[in-house]
Design a protein around this motif. Structure first.
Motif, short mmCIF file in Angstrom:
data_model
loop_
_atom_site.label_atom_id
_atom_site.label_comp_id
_atom_site.label_asym_id
_atom_site.label_seq_id
_atom_site.Cartn_x
_atom_site.Cartn_y
_atom_site.Cartn_z
N ASP A 73 21.74 -96.45 0.57
CA ASP A 73 20.93 -96.27 2.55
C ASP A 73 22.53 -95.15 2.74
O ASP A 73 22.12 -94.59 3.41
CB ASP A 73 21.45 -97.39 3.06
CG ASP A 73 19.85 -98.61 2.40
OD1 ASP A 73 18.76 -97.18 1.83
OD2 ASP A 73 20.07 -99.40 1.85
N ILE A 74 23.78 -96.01 2.51
CA ILE A 74 24.92 -95.10 2.87
C ILE A 74 25.07 -94.31 2.53
O ILE A 74 24.83 -92.24 2.71
CB ILE A 74 26.46 -96.06 2.95
CG1 ILE A 74 26.31 -97.23 3.82
CG2 ILE A 74 27.21 -94.46 3.51
CD1 ILE A 74 27.26 -97.70 3.67
N PHE A 85 22.94 -92.27 1.06
CA PHE A 85 20.95 -91.26 1.04
C PHE A 85 21.17 -90.55 2.84
O PHE A 85 21.45 -89.50 3.18
CB PHE A 85 20.05 -91.87 1.36
CG PHE A 85 19.39 -91.27 1.83
CD1 PHE A 85 18.06 -90.58 1.09
CD2 PHE A 85 18.95 -91.40 3.34
CE1 PHE A 85 17.43 -89.99 1.82
CE2 PHE A 85 18.03 -91.02 4.29
CZ PHE A 85 17.32 -89.66 3.15
N ALA A 86 22.29 -91.30 3.46
CA ALA A 86 22.13 -90.71 5.22
C ALA A 86 23.23 -89.66 5.05
O ALA A 86 23.17 -88.87 5.69
CB ALA A 86 22.90 -92.20 5.90
N THR A 106 26.71 -99.61 9.14
CA THR A 106 27.17 -98.44 8.37
C THR A 106 25.78 -98.04 8.24
O THR A 106 25.92 -96.65 8.72
CB THR A 106 28.02 -98.37 7.46
OG1 THR A 106 29.25 -99.05 7.58
CG2 THR A 106 28.61 -96.76 7.38
N ALA A 107 25.12 -98.18 7.42
CA ALA A 107 23.81 -97.57 6.45
C ALA A 107 22.92 -98.03 7.60
O ALA A 107 22.35 -96.43 8.14
CB ALA A 107 22.95 -99.11 5.45
N LEU A 165 23.46 -95.00 10.47
CA LEU A 165 24.35 -93.52 9.92
C LEU A 165 22.31 -92.94 9.65
O LEU A 165 22.76 -92.27 9.98
CB LEU A 165 24.86 -93.28 7.92
CG LEU A 165 26.10 -93.59 8.18
CD1 LEU A 165 26.82 -93.63 7.06
CD2 LEU A 165 27.32 -92.15 9.19
N LEU A 166 21.61 -94.20 9.15
CA LEU A 166 20.60 -93.46 9.22
C LEU A 166 19.53 -93.82 10.83
O LEU A 166 18.71 -92.95 10.94
CB LEU A 166 19.22 -95.24 8.38
CG LEU A 166 19.87 -95.18 6.72
CD1 LEU A 166 19.25 -96.27 6.12
CD2 LEU A 166 19.19 -94.13 6.84
N LEU A 178 20.48 -90.22 11.97
CA LEU A 178 19.80 -89.40 11.39
C LEU A 178 18.56 -88.82 12.08
O LEU A 178 17.66 -88.03 12.33
CB LEU A 178 19.38 -89.59 9.88
CG LEU A 178 20.29 -88.97 8.93
CD1 LEU A 178 20.13 -89.81 7.40
CD2 LEU A 178 20.85 -87.51 8.06
N ARG A 194 14.11 -96.63 4.88
CA ARG A 194 15.72 -96.96 4.00
C ARG A 194 16.47 -97.99 5.58
O ARG A 194 17.23 -98.94 4.65
CB ARG A 194 16.36 -96.49 4.16
CG ARG A 194 15.53 -95.71 3.05
CD ARG A 194 17.28 -94.02 2.17
NE ARG A 194 17.37 -93.71 1.04
CZ ARG A 194 17.46 -94.41 0.02
NH1 ARG A 194 18.35 -94.95 0.19
NH2 ARG A 194 16.97 -93.28 -0.99
#
Lengths: 123, 457
Positions: free
Chosen positions: A17-18, A20-21, B249-250, B253-254, B257, B275
């Motif tokens: 996921d990280i 991808f972002a 973090t994921a 960041l997502l 976006l 995600r």
């Protein structure tokens, strides 16, 4: 170590996921981005596609972690690129110094901070 | 004219002296001879010598000393007394004298032992001139002999007394000797006792030192345990920080976006939204784990036991895992009859899910075998994988909170390492047990046992 304009960036990160972002964002910024889920896969990619202009490196990964990758990368390739360590560990700066990385960024981070760090390597 | 009766006439003194029952000698003061000039009858009969043999002889000539008695002092004493009378012109009472007299041949001769009490008196004429010395004696031989016997008799009690004294002395001496020996023995006993006591003291001191050493060792162990726990907690915090940071973090960041897409007026990427689910679930699971361990450690979990068939519970859990990990082969072995137990369904499901999750996480391939067995007193559920097994040094801390393995497999996986300690807590609440059998390189078996439901009830 300054490069006029970075073109290729290799992201080595086991959290998909990280990666991808980050790759989505960097592609939007105009970079060519490659993703590897661990150090071993990254070395294979470099052998196939050549040395990238910059490496974004996670430290804790299965199969081959950040330390092992940094050692192999320096040993196997003459023209080693700058490495930015991305880590969730408490001692990010120390870990970056341990492997001779050029910079570090602590998780969690935002895109603005990441792009500011990358831009430092461009003149 | 007064006529003096014949009895009143002055008697002839010569007749009186001659027949008086006191032995008398009349001596001339002709020192040194002291001539005997008169002897009365009593004297003659006493000393057994004829008058003719005495008259005109010196007194010492007539009574020589006994040559057989070297201790005789009679002659010397008589001379001294007579001289005293001449010089002092006074009467002299001599002490009792031993003066043996010679026995006539007709009576066997020799000397007869005699004791005398003599008195020498001066006799003066009308002019005061010492003319004669009257020597009269008394035979005290019998008295003296009696005295000597009485001395002997008197000495008998003395001898008896002396003997008694000697006996007493010997007795005392022996008693004293016995006492000394006894005292010496007692002292020896005391010394031995003292030595024994000292030995005991030394022994006690040695034991106390051992105890102190033990206490010190225990204190060191306790300190080490406390330090280990502190170290584990610090390590846990590091791991927790890492584990929490990664999904955050994921997510962050997502979201950035998505925000950028909205800002630019672009269509929102569905893939990006999709995600968001995985890191969110991971965060949720981590938080649940943290809450669980905190509540289990403070014994705040309350069970809601329900009578249920363990086989059904396992089947339900397996269905979820077959969806989550479609590539893995789960094999369930169970008895044909239902196995009834009284448990908190949610919690036992959590334990089983944890064991299955570990089996999936720590092994990349191979079958995962689940077995339900009925034992005499308990039912046993085991989960066996065919992975690398667990290194021996990490086995001890498997069920301890805030500890997580550090192998490559561990690094690959996520989680706080609280799963097994949560399982342990849940099993404790059910009066059950949890354990594992693992050989490095040959896979692991984790099992838990729960008390059987009494079917009679």
């Amino acid at each position: 170590m300054t490069i006029l304009k970075l073109k290729t960036i290799l992201i080595i990160e086991d959290d998909l996921d990280i990666s991808f972002a980050v790759s989505s964002f960097l592609q939007g910024e105009g970079y060519q981005v490659q993703i590897a889920e661990n150090g071993f896969v990254a070395l294979e990619l470099i052998k196939k596609n050549g040395v990238p202009n910059l490496v974004l490196l996670d430290m804790m990964m299965p199969v081959m972690n950040g330390w092992q990758f940094a050692t192999e990368f320096a040993a196997q390739f003459d023209n080693s690129s700058p490495i930015i360590v991305m880590t969730a560990a408490a001692d990010a700066e120390q870990r970056a110094k341990d492997i001779g990385a050029t910079g570090w960024i602590e998780k969690p981070f935002g895109f603005s901070k990441l792009i500011a760090l990358i831009k430092k390597f461009e003149s | 004219m007064n006529q003096i009766p014949p009895s009143m006439e002055a008697p002839d003194l010569r007749i009186l002296l001659a027949s008086a029952r006191v032995p008398c000698l009349v001596l001339l003061p002709d020192n040194p001879k002291f001539t005997i000039i008169a002897v009365n009858d009593d004297f003659v009969s006493q000393v057994k010598i004829n008058r003719e043999d005495l008259l005109s002889k010196g007194v010492f000539e007539a009574f020589p000393h006994n040559p057989n008695d070297p201790t005789a002092t009679g002659v010397f004493n008589l001379r001294a007394s007579l001289n005293k009378v001449i010089k002092g012109r006074v009467i002299d009472f001599m002490s009792v004298q031993k003066y043996d007299i010679s026995r006539p041949e007709s009576e066997g001769g020799g000397f007869e032992e005699r004791y005398w009490s003599p008195i020498n008196s001066p006799i003066f004429d009308s002019h005061g001139v010492l003319t004669y010395i009257l020597h009269h004696v008394e035979d005290v031989t019998e008295f003296e002999k009696l005295k000597r016997n009485s001395v002997l008799q008197d000495s008998a009690p003395l001898i008896k007394y002396a003997a008694q004294e000697a006996v007493l002395l010997v007795k005392n001496a022996s008693q004293e000797a016995a006492l000394l020996v006894k005292n010496a023995a007692q002292e020896a006993v005391l010394l031995v006792k003292g030595a024994a006591l000292e030995a005991i003291l030394v022994k006690n001191a040695a034991e106390e030192i051992l105890l102190a050493k033990k206490a010190a060792e225990e204190a060191i162990l306790a300190k080490k345990a406390a330090e280990d726990l502190a170290e584990r907690k610090i390590k846990f915090l590091d791991i927790a920080a890492h584990e929490l940071r990664t999904p955050i973090t994921a997510l962050s960041l997502l979201l950035e976006l998505v925000e950028a897409q909205i800002e630019k007026g672009q269509p929102i990427n569905v893939d990006t939204i999709a995600r968001l689910r995985a890191p969110t679930d991971r965060l949720a699971r981590l938080v649940v784990d943290l809450l669980d361990i905190s509540r289990l450690e403070r014994v705040l979990v309350v069970l809601l036991p329900v009578k249920t068939d363990m086989a059904l519970l396992i089947s339900g859990c397996l269905e979820e895992f077959r969806v989550q990990a479609p590539k893995r082969n789960f094999i369930f072995k169970k008895p044909n009859q239902p196995i009834l137990i009284n448990v908190d369904l949610v919690r036992i499901n959590q334990v089983l899910a944890n064991l299955l999750d570990n089996a999936v996480k720590y092994t990349s391939e191979g079958e995962i075998e689940i077995m339900l067995e009925e034992m005499p007193k308990v039912i046993r559920v085991s989960v066996t994988d065919h992975g690398d097994g667990i290194p021996k040094e990490q086995q001890a801390l498997l069920f301890t909170a805030f500890s997580r393995g550090s192998s490559d497999a561990t690094i690959r996986t996520t989680g706080l390492g609280l799963g097994l300690s949560v399982c342990q807590g849940i099993m404790d609440l059910h009066s059950g047990t949890i354990g594992h059998v693992s050989k490095e390189g040959q896979g692991s078996t984790f099992y838990f046992e729960l008390p059987k439901l009494n079917t009679e009830v």
